[in-house]
Design a protein around this motif. Structure first.
Motif, PDB file in Angstrom:
ATOM      1  N   LYS A  34      40.050  27.597  48.693  1.00  0.00           N
ATOM      2  CA  LYS A  34      40.617  26.245  48.731  1.00  0.00           C
ATOM      3  C   LYS A  34      41.657  26.104  49.845  1.00  0.00           C
ATOM      4  O   LYS A  34      42.018  27.079  50.499  1.00  0.00           O
ATOM      5  N   ASN A  35      42.161  24.886  49.979  1.00  0.00           N
ATOM      6  CA  ASN A  35      43.298  24.596  50.875  1.00  0.00           C
ATOM      7  C   ASN A  35      43.075  25.030  52.329  1.00  0.00           C
ATOM      8  O   ASN A  35      44.025  25.447  52.998  1.00  0.00           O
ATOM      9  N   HIS A  36      41.836  24.960  52.780  1.00  0.00           N
ATOM     10  CA  HIS A  36      41.510  25.264  54.180  1.00  0.00           C
ATOM     11  C   HIS A  36      41.811  26.698  54.586  1.00  0.00           C
ATOM     12  O   HIS A  36      41.937  26.988  55.777  1.00  0.00           O
ATOM     13  N   VAL A  37      41.994  27.590  53.635  1.00  0.00           N
ATOM     14  CA  VAL A  37      42.199  28.992  53.996  1.00  0.00           C
ATOM     15  C   VAL A  37      40.843  29.553  54.424  1.00  0.00           C
ATOM     16  O   VAL A  37      39.831  29.332  53.754  1.00  0.00           O
ATOM     17  N   GLU A  38      40.821  30.232  55.549  1.00  0.00           N
ATOM     18  CA  GLU A  38      39.543  30.701  56.091  1.00  0.00           C
ATOM     19  C   GLU A  38      39.234  32.148  55.746  1.00  0.00           C
ATOM     20  O   GLU A  38      38.086  32.575  55.776  1.00  0.00           O
ATOM     21  N   SER A  39      40.262  32.913  55.469  1.00  0.00           N
ATOM     22  CA  SER A  39      40.018  34.310  55.116  1.00  0.00           C
ATOM     23  C   SER A  39      41.198  34.859  54.333  1.00  0.00           C
ATOM     24  O   SER A  39      42.286  34.290  54.331  1.00  0.00           O
ATOM     25  N   LEU A  40      40.935  35.967  53.658  1.00  0.00           N
ATOM     26  CA  LEU A  40      41.986  36.677  52.917  1.00  0.00           C
ATOM     27  C   LEU A  40      42.291  37.965  53.661  1.00  0.00           C
ATOM     28  O   LEU A  40      41.534  38.394  54.529  1.00  0.00           O
ATOM     29  N   ASN A  41      43.381  38.602  53.293  1.00  0.00           N
ATOM     30  CA  ASN A  41      43.610  39.959  53.772  1.00  0.00           C
ATOM     31  C   ASN A  41      42.382  40.789  53.385  1.00  0.00           C
ATOM     32  O   ASN A  41      41.861  40.664  52.275  1.00  0.00           O
ATOM     33  N   VAL A  42      41.909  41.646  54.287  1.00  0.00           N
ATOM     34  CA  VAL A  42      40.645  42.359  54.055  1.00  0.00           C
ATOM     35  C   VAL A  42      40.687  43.252  52.807  1.00  0.00           C
ATOM     36  O   VAL A  42      39.668  43.419  52.116  1.00  0.00           O
ATOM     37  N   SER A  43      41.872  43.768  52.464  1.00  0.00           N
ATOM     38  CA  SER A  43      41.926  44.605  51.256  1.00  0.00           C
ATOM     39  C   SER A  43      41.815  43.745  49.994  1.00  0.00           C
ATOM     40  O   SER A  43      41.304  44.199  48.965  1.00  0.00           O
ATOM     41  N   VAL A  44      42.248  42.495  50.086  1.00  0.00           N
ATOM     42  CA  VAL A  44      42.105  41.575  48.950  1.00  0.00           C
ATOM     43  C   VAL A  44      40.635  41.166  48.805  1.00  0.00           C
ATOM     44  O   VAL A  44      40.076  41.187  47.702  1.00  0.00           O
ATOM     45  N   SER A  45      39.990  40.832  49.922  1.00  0.00           N
ATOM     46  CA  SER A  45      38.552  40.512  49.895  1.00  0.00           C
ATOM     47  C   SER A  45      37.768  41.683  49.311  1.00  0.00           C
ATOM     48  O   SER A  45      36.871  41.496  48.475  1.00  0.00           O
ATOM     49  N   ALA A  46      38.112  42.892  49.758  1.00  0.00           N
ATOM     50  CA  ALA A  46      37.436  44.086  49.253  1.00  0.00           C
ATOM     51  C   ALA A  46      37.585  44.165  47.740  1.00  0.00           C
ATOM     52  O   ALA A  46      36.616  44.432  47.019  1.00  0.00           O
ATOM     53  N   GLY A  47      38.785  43.912  47.243  1.00  0.00           N
ATOM     54  CA  GLY A  47      39.041  43.975  45.804  1.00  0.00           C
ATOM     55  C   GLY A  47      38.144  43.023  45.033  1.00  0.00           C
ATOM     56  O   GLY A  47      37.505  43.399  44.042  1.00  0.00           O
ATOM     57  N   ILE A  48      38.072  41.789  45.499  1.00  0.00           N
ATOM     58  CA  ILE A  48      37.288  40.769  44.789  1.00  0.00           C
ATOM     59  C   ILE A  48      35.800  41.139  44.795  1.00  0.00           C
ATOM     60  O   ILE A  48      35.127  41.086  43.767  1.00  0.00           O
ATOM     61  N   ILE A  49      35.299  41.571  45.936  1.00  0.00           N
ATOM     62  CA  ILE A  49      33.862  41.857  46.042  1.00  0.00           C
ATOM     63  C   ILE A  49      33.492  43.171  45.337  1.00  0.00           C
ATOM     64  O   ILE A  49      32.522  43.230  44.569  1.00  0.00           O
ATOM     65  N   LEU A  50      34.267  44.222  45.553  1.00  0.00           N
ATOM     66  CA  LEU A  50      33.907  45.514  44.951  1.00  0.00           C
ATOM     67  C   LEU A  50      34.005  45.459  43.418  1.00  0.00           C
ATOM     68  O   LEU A  50      33.196  46.060  42.722  1.00  0.00           O
ATOM     69  N   PHE A  51      35.000  44.714  42.912  1.00  0.00           N
ATOM     70  CA  PHE A  51      35.089  44.594  41.460  1.00  0.00           C
ATOM     71  C   PHE A  51      34.000  43.695  40.883  1.00  0.00           C
ATOM     72  O   PHE A  51      33.636  43.828  39.718  1.00  0.00           O
ATOM     73  N   GLU A  52      33.455  42.792  41.702  1.00  0.00           N
ATOM     74  CA  GLU A  52      32.297  42.010  41.257  1.00  0.00           C
ATOM     75  C   GLU A  52      31.069  42.921  41.131  1.00  0.00           C
ATOM     76  O   GLU A  52      30.297  42.805  40.177  1.00  0.00           O
ATOM     77  N   VAL A  53      30.917  43.843  42.075  1.00  0.00           N
ATOM     78  CA  VAL A  53      29.816  44.818  41.986  1.00  0.00           C
ATOM     79  C   VAL A  53      29.949  45.623  40.692  1.00  0.00           C
ATOM     80  O   VAL A  53      29.006  45.763  39.917  1.00  0.00           O
ATOM     81  N   MET A  54      31.174  46.104  40.436  1.00  0.00           N
ATOM     82  CA  MET A  54      31.410  46.895  39.224  1.00  0.00           C
ATOM     83  C   MET A  54      31.129  46.069  37.965  1.00  0.00           C
ATOM     84  O   MET A  54      30.467  46.526  37.039  1.00  0.00           O
ATOM     85  N   ARG A  55      31.633  44.842  37.959  1.00  0.00           N
ATOM     86  CA  ARG A  55      31.470  43.958  36.804  1.00  0.00           C
ATOM     87  C   ARG A  55      30.001  43.721  36.472  1.00  0.00           C
ATOM     88  O   ARG A  55      29.594  43.823  35.321  1.00  0.00           O
ATOM     89  N   GLN A  56      29.214  43.420  37.504  1.00  0.00           N
ATOM     90  CA  GLN A  56      27.789  43.162  37.269  1.00  0.00           C
ATOM     91  C   GLN A  56      27.080  44.422  36.787  1.00  0.00           C
ATOM     92  O   GLN A  56      26.210  44.347  35.923  1.00  0.00           O
ATOM     93  N   ASN A  57      27.477  45.555  37.303  1.00  0.00           N
ATOM     94  CA  ASN A  57      26.815  46.791  36.906  1.00  0.00           C
ATOM     95  C   ASN A  57      27.279  47.277  35.535  1.00  0.00           C
ATOM     96  O   ASN A  57      26.529  47.922  34.825  1.00  0.00           O
TER      97      ASN A  57
END
Lengths: 238, 238
Positions: free
Chosen positions: B210-233
């Motif tokens: 939201k709010n026109h933010v284009e990217s997150l700190n890469v370690s934060v992005s990693a957290g969101i995506i890697l924990f989604e992998v874990m969650r689905q598995n």
């Protein structure tokens, strides 16, 4: 307060944040010239100076040819929360690291949070370094500084806001219903949330982890939890 | 390589990582004495020295009374991936910041990833600072250093691994099926994933913001995506 960096300036321009003076380097490339042009068009006070003068002004070398005097940083009054529709608040209990604070601001803005609350004492405050790490996103959110965090939490509970502490002994973050007025509390890097503040929480959120890892970097935890709040609330809209 | 810090030592002890020498400060508290006791029981080479000598050894003041010489850091051979059951790989394309790298290691271990892959050139490497930021969790995961990342990706595709690049123009992370052998590619802090590497990706994951933010700190992005992998598995297991 003298902040620096091109992305910071862009966000100041995008959000019409008041400035006292913008200092541009005289050895600029195309992008810098474009930024000077925008400052002219917007009739903002600005001046061109030697790169070394900019370094002296902000006490930092990597200013990218831009230093902005924004005057005193304006924290928001806490009472504005009372009038929010479906509030989403982030509370940081005695965070210490400017990089973590800046990254959490960026994350909170991206996740659509309304405000970030920090205690006035024993906490990292808003500094030029924090603003730089936030990539200027701080100008899109309200930062509230409170003297007594426990009392503040008591107050916002009266507005119907649910208080969720991030803690390893809580419920799994994706098994909690977060579709309500909410405040997420994140604790200090080492000690977590203070006992006094924990006692004010309605419930606790945890991120289940493998390989005996006990905690994540607080900005990473913030990312996972705040984006879960956004995700659950998106599913209402659609 | 001389690493430092108590949590780093604890993880070295927990994971039975080989050490050449452990240097303890002679002005230690209870916790330090306990760590010395464990080193004795495990018959690990160790010595007691002045705090200042420790500072000289690791070139860093906040060593918490513990410096560990682990010899050369051992990167893992890439071919071990071939024999993994349901692999979960994290690929970092030219990451630069040691704090981001350390935080991503900690996150990847907590999310149950099998390996982290970095290119040998133009990338942050494993350093004492990275190990410290990882809180020693690095000893619980395999770090692979490859000369040619594009060629490496081609290779692991042959093992049936799906390659997902983190990119703002991808599909929403929670709308992609991640329950399969997977490698998540995260790009450089400024430039993202290189075009050459993008061309090797099977698909792209994005985090809606939201709010026109284009990217997150890469370690934060990693957290969101890697924990989604874990969650689905996780949902497969239960």
């Amino acid at each position: 307060m003298k902040v620096y960096g091109r992305n910071v300036l862009k966000e100041i321009l995008n959000t019409n944040t008041p400035v006292k003076m913008i200092y541009f380097s005289n050895s600029g490339d195309k992008e810098l010239k474009k930024l000077i042009e925008i400052a002219k068009i917007k009739k903002l006070p600005h001046t061109i100076a030697n790169k070394k003068i900019l370094t002296k002004l902000c006490n930092y070398e990597k200013h990218q040819g831009v230093v902005i005097d924004i005057g005193e940083f304006k924290y928001k009054d806490e009472y504005y929360i009372e009038n929010l529709n479906n509030p989403f608040i982030v509370i940081l209990d005695q965070l210490q690291d400017p990089h973590n604070f800046g990254a959490i601001i960026r994350t909170a803005v991206a996740a659509g949070a309304d405000a970030i609350v920090i205690p006035k004492n024993n906490s990292v405050q808003v500094t030029p370094a924090v603003i730089k790490v936030s990539v200027g996103t701080i100008f899109r959110i309200n930062v509230i500084q409170v003297v007594n965090l426990a009392r503040f939490i008591e107050q916002i509970k009266k507005y119907g806001i649910w208080i969720y502490g991030a803690d390893m002994h809580g419920k799994k973050y994706y098994e909690i219903d977060l579709k309500k007025p909410i405040a997420v509390v994140l604790g200090n890097e080492g000690a977590g949330i203070r006992r006094l503040i924990k006692e004010k929480c309605d419930d606790f959120i945890s991120i289940p982890m493998k390989n005996h890892v006990e905690s994540l970097n607080v900005s990473v935890s913030a990312g996972i939890i705040l984006f879960e709040v956004m995700r659950q609330n998106e599913s209402i809209d659609s």
